[in-house]
Design a protein around this motif. Sequence first.
Motif, PDB file in Angstrom:
ATOM      1  N   ALA A 187       1.107  -1.178   0.401  1.00 24.26           N
ATOM      2  CA  ALA A 187       0.165   0.128   0.225  1.00 24.26           C
ATOM      3  C   ALA A 187       0.844   0.607   0.150  1.00 24.26           C
ATOM      4  O   ALA A 187       0.168   2.080  -0.867  1.00 24.26           O
ATOM      5  CB  ALA A 187      -0.780  -0.091   1.354  1.00 24.26           C
ATOM      6  N   LYS A 188       1.791   1.320   0.692  1.00 26.40           N
ATOM      7  CA  LYS A 188       2.799   2.406   0.946  1.00 26.40           C
ATOM      8  C   LYS A 188       2.115   3.510   0.786  1.00 26.40           C
ATOM      9  O   LYS A 188       1.917   4.856   0.735  1.00 26.40           O
ATOM     10  CB  LYS A 188       3.996   2.789  -0.226  1.00 26.40           C
ATOM     11  CG  LYS A 188       4.982   1.214  -0.879  1.00 26.40           C
ATOM     12  CD  LYS A 188       5.947   1.929  -1.396  1.00 26.40           C
ATOM     13  CE  LYS A 188       7.181   0.477  -1.459  1.00 26.40           C
ATOM     14  NZ  LYS A 188       6.420  -0.390  -2.332  1.00 26.40           N
ATOM     15  N   PRO A 189       1.379   3.485   2.271  1.00 26.53           N
ATOM     16  CA  PRO A 189       0.926   4.604   2.642  1.00 26.53           C
ATOM     17  C   PRO A 189       1.172   6.237   3.088  1.00 26.53           C
ATOM     18  O   PRO A 189       0.304   6.859   2.860  1.00 26.53           O
ATOM     19  CB  PRO A 189      -0.259   3.986   3.445  1.00 26.53           C
ATOM     20  CG  PRO A 189       0.238   3.157   4.248  1.00 26.53           C
ATOM     21  CD  PRO A 189       1.180   2.209   2.980  1.00 26.53           C
ATOM     22  N   ILE A 190       1.576   5.982   3.099  1.00 25.85           N
ATOM     23  CA  ILE A 190       2.825   7.550   3.913  1.00 25.85           C
ATOM     24  C   ILE A 190       3.586   7.509   2.686  1.00 25.85           C
ATOM     25  O   ILE A 190       4.583   6.894   2.550  1.00 25.85           O
ATOM     26  CB  ILE A 190       3.271   6.946   5.028  1.00 25.85           C
ATOM     27  CG1 ILE A 190       2.383   7.079   5.714  1.00 25.85           C
ATOM     28  CG2 ILE A 190       3.702   9.087   5.006  1.00 25.85           C
ATOM     29  CD1 ILE A 190       2.247   7.045   7.330  1.00 25.85           C
ATOM     30  N   LYS A 191       4.116   8.447   2.101  1.00 27.93           N
ATOM     31  CA  LYS A 191       5.191   8.872  -0.037  1.00 27.93           C
ATOM     32  C   LYS A 191       5.153  10.436   0.926  1.00 27.93           C
ATOM     33  O   LYS A 191       4.374  11.094   1.502  1.00 27.93           O
ATOM     34  CB  LYS A 191       3.519   8.835  -0.939  1.00 27.93           C
ATOM     35  CG  LYS A 191       3.736   7.530  -0.916  1.00 27.93           C
ATOM     36  CD  LYS A 191       2.381   7.745  -1.638  1.00 27.93           C
ATOM     37  CE  LYS A 191       2.126   6.387  -3.012  1.00 27.93           C
ATOM     38  NZ  LYS A 191       1.025   5.964  -1.575  1.00 27.93           N
ATOM     39  N   ALA A 192       6.536  10.627   0.233  1.00 29.34           N
ATOM     40  CA  ALA A 192       6.891  12.401   0.543  1.00 29.34           C
ATOM     41  C   ALA A 192       6.286  13.079  -0.101  1.00 29.34           C
ATOM     42  O   ALA A 192       5.892  12.502  -0.715  1.00 29.34           O
ATOM     43  CB  ALA A 192       8.656  11.590  -0.388  1.00 29.34           C
ATOM     44  N   GLY A 193       6.220  13.985   0.751  1.00 31.66           N
ATOM     45  CA  GLY A 193       5.459  15.640   0.073  1.00 31.66           C
ATOM     46  C   GLY A 193       3.647  15.424   0.454  1.00 31.66           C
ATOM     47  O   GLY A 193       3.071  15.734   0.430  1.00 31.66           O
ATOM     48  N   MET A 194       3.269  13.977   1.417  1.00 30.93           N
ATOM     49  CA  MET A 194       2.602  14.086   2.107  1.00 30.93           C
ATOM     50  C   MET A 194       2.068  14.771   3.482  1.00 30.93           C
ATOM     51  O   MET A 194       3.159  15.179   3.330  1.00 30.93           O
ATOM     52  CB  MET A 194       1.556  12.921   2.635  1.00 30.93           C
ATOM     53  CG  MET A 194       1.241  11.966   0.957  1.00 30.93           C
ATOM     54  SD  MET A 194       1.155  10.632   2.000  1.00 30.93           S
ATOM     55  CE  MET A 194      -1.093   9.450   1.401  1.00 30.93           C
ATOM     56  N   THR A 195       0.957  15.498   3.472  1.00 32.22           N
ATOM     57  CA  THR A 195       0.596  15.902   4.520  1.00 32.22           C
ATOM     58  C   THR A 195      -0.208  15.033   5.792  1.00 32.22           C
ATOM     59  O   THR A 195      -1.362  15.012   4.891  1.00 32.22           O
ATOM     60  CB  THR A 195       0.220  17.542   4.375  1.00 32.22           C
ATOM     61  OG1 THR A 195       0.960  18.196   4.054  1.00 32.22           O
ATOM     62  CG2 THR A 195      -0.439  17.905   6.072  1.00 32.22           C
TER      63      THR A 195
END
Length: 152
Positions: free
Chosen positions: A98-106
């Motif tokens: 899923a990779k639910p957390i990605k760079a650029g997210m808030t």
Amino acid sequence: MAFTPLYNDRTFTVNLPYPSECNSSVDFDEGRAWMSGSVNPDGSDFDLRACYIEFGHYVRSRSAGVADMPKPGPDECLIAARSGSLQTIEDWDAVYEAKPIKAGMTLCFETEEGTVARAEVTEAKWKRYSDPSDPFHLPSYTFKTTAWAPVD
């Protein structure tokens, strides 16, 4: 609701140093990140866990979500947190897929104490565990975090 600032742009890194520790945790109320051997560390709002039979990322705050704007204030962040779009995922294969957390997210969190935290994801990396025959991947996230406490 009225808020007062707790801290601004504090950097936290959570990564899983498997197998030496079992949890990498963040407490947004106290503004700290740490590693521990405890399955459920006191005060944690977000954990990366590889303890015994529990593997995954764990949202332990009251609510957590992904904001649709880069720098929401406390009111907008509270709304994003209450959307519940960031949830616990048990199982590293599912988290990796899923990779639910990605760079650029808030990300926005509402803690059990009512603190609202805006965690801007400045880095999200995955690396393979040291044994090439093991498909286990280890996440590492860096957040630039601002938090607000509710005012009665």
